[in-house]
Design an enzyme around this catalytic site. Structure first.
Site, short mmCIF file in Angstrom:
data_model
loop_
_atom_site.label_atom_id
_atom_site.label_comp_id
_atom_site.label_asym_id
_atom_site.label_seq_id
_atom_site.Cartn_x
_atom_site.Cartn_y
_atom_site.Cartn_z
N GLY A 11 0.89 -1.21 0.11
CA GLY A 11 -0.02 -0.01 -0.10
C GLY A 11 0.78 1.16 0.10
O GLY A 11 0.33 2.38 0.37
N SER A 12 1.95 1.10 -0.60
CA SER A 12 2.73 2.61 -0.51
C SER A 12 2.47 3.57 -1.59
O SER A 12 2.15 4.96 -1.31
CB SER A 12 4.33 2.22 -0.58
N ASN A 106 -4.20 2.90 -13.23
CA ASN A 106 -3.42 1.95 -12.40
C ASN A 106 -2.06 2.48 -12.63
O ASN A 106 -1.58 3.37 -13.39
CB ASN A 106 -3.59 0.48 -13.30
N HIS A 108 1.88 0.90 -12.88
CA HIS A 108 2.62 -0.45 -13.26
C HIS A 108 4.21 -0.05 -13.24
O HIS A 108 4.62 0.92 -14.04
CB HIS A 108 2.28 -0.93 -14.55
N GLU A 141 -9.87 -3.47 -20.49
CA GLU A 141 -10.12 -4.96 -19.95
C GLU A 141 -9.00 -5.91 -20.33
O GLU A 141 -9.10 -6.97 -20.02
CB GLU A 141 -11.49 -5.57 -20.98
C1 GRF Z 1 3.99 -1.12 -7.30
O1 GRF Z 1 5.27 -1.51 -7.86
C2 GRF Z 1 2.66 -0.86 -8.45
O2 GRF Z 1 3.56 -0.52 -9.29
C3 GRF Z 1 2.58 -2.39 -8.80
O3 GRF Z 1 2.44 -3.11 -7.53
C4 GRF Z 1 3.42 -2.28 -6.60
C5 GRF Z 1 2.64 -1.99 -5.45
O4 GRF Z 1 3.39 -1.47 -4.42
N1 GRF Z 1 1.19 -2.36 -9.48
P1 GRF Z 1 2.39 -0.78 -3.11
O5 GRF Z 1 1.51 -1.84 -2.51
O6 GRF Z 1 1.86 0.49 -3.65
O7 GRF Z 1 3.56 -0.46 -2.05
#
Ligand code: GRF
Length: 191
Positions: A11-12, A106, A108, A141
């Site tokens: 959850g950072s 999202n 990534h 999707e």
């Molecule tokens: C991050 O690297 C994000 O890009 C990917 O999953 C990871 C989640 O990290 N989708 P956090 O839970 O937000 O710390």
């Protein structure tokens, strides 16, 4: 804007968004709810510490559509206008994407369209790229495939492991996600 955040783990990125809403860096917004599909996601406690309501909706053997219907209902109940996926480790159903069309984003940890899916940093190291980074994009999707909102580049060092590269990309993710959401909020407020 009312924001809902979906997590599965640490959850950072969620914390970065919540703190930016609280500080006003993301203006005129509230984080209405943080939803996790995992009861033991460490991010849940971090959200509660910040006074954000949390909801756990586990899949429990149901279909993707059934699980997503519960999540959609919780988001709608709070009039959520923008859904931010932040380390949410499940593909969304067609119903979910359509229920919040152009309102799901999202983050990534690669420069999409390169290296979608999992083990992303290892994919980058195996390909031998010298630049990787992170991407904030709208969700459709297909996996990690919707329109790109913004990207930040990170140099890949010769001695990087998947872990060291992931850590440097993560530092960029937090600012990138805040900047992207701030941009969405201000562009929709101007309409
Ligand atoms: C991050 O690297 C994000 O890009 C990917 O999953 C990871 C989640 O990290 N989708 P956090 O839970 O937000 O710390």
């Amino acid at each position: 804007m009312k924001i809902g955040i979906l997590i599965s783990g640490r959850g950072s990125n969620m914390v970065a968004l919540v703190d930016a809403v609280k500080s006003g860096e993301i203006p005129d917004s509230t984080v209405a709810v943080v939803i996790s599909d995992k009861a033991n996601a460490p991010g849940l406690e971090k959200a509660r510490e910040r006074g954000v309501e949390t909801v756990v909706i586990e899949r429990r053997g149901r279909t993707r559509e059934e699980h997503d219907a519960d999540i959609i209902a919780e988001l709608r109940r709070r009039d959520v206008e923008l859904v931010c996926l932040a380390g949410y480790m499940r593909l969304l159903s067609k119903d979910f994407v359509q229920a919040f069309e152009n309102r799901i984003v999202n983050i990534h940890p690669s420069l999409l369209p390169d290296f979608p899916g999992l083990s992303v940093q290892q994919q980058a190291l195996d390909a031998g790229v010298k630049i990787s980074g992170c991407t904030v994009h709208f969700v459709n999707e297909d996996l990690d495939a919707g329109p790109i909102i913004l990207q930040r580049a990170v140099e890949v060092k010769n001695d990087d492991t998947a872990e060291t590269l992931a850590a440097r990309i993560l530092e960029q993710e937090h600012g990138a996600y805040v900047e992207a959401v701030r941009g969405i909020v201000s562009s929709r407020a101007a309409r």
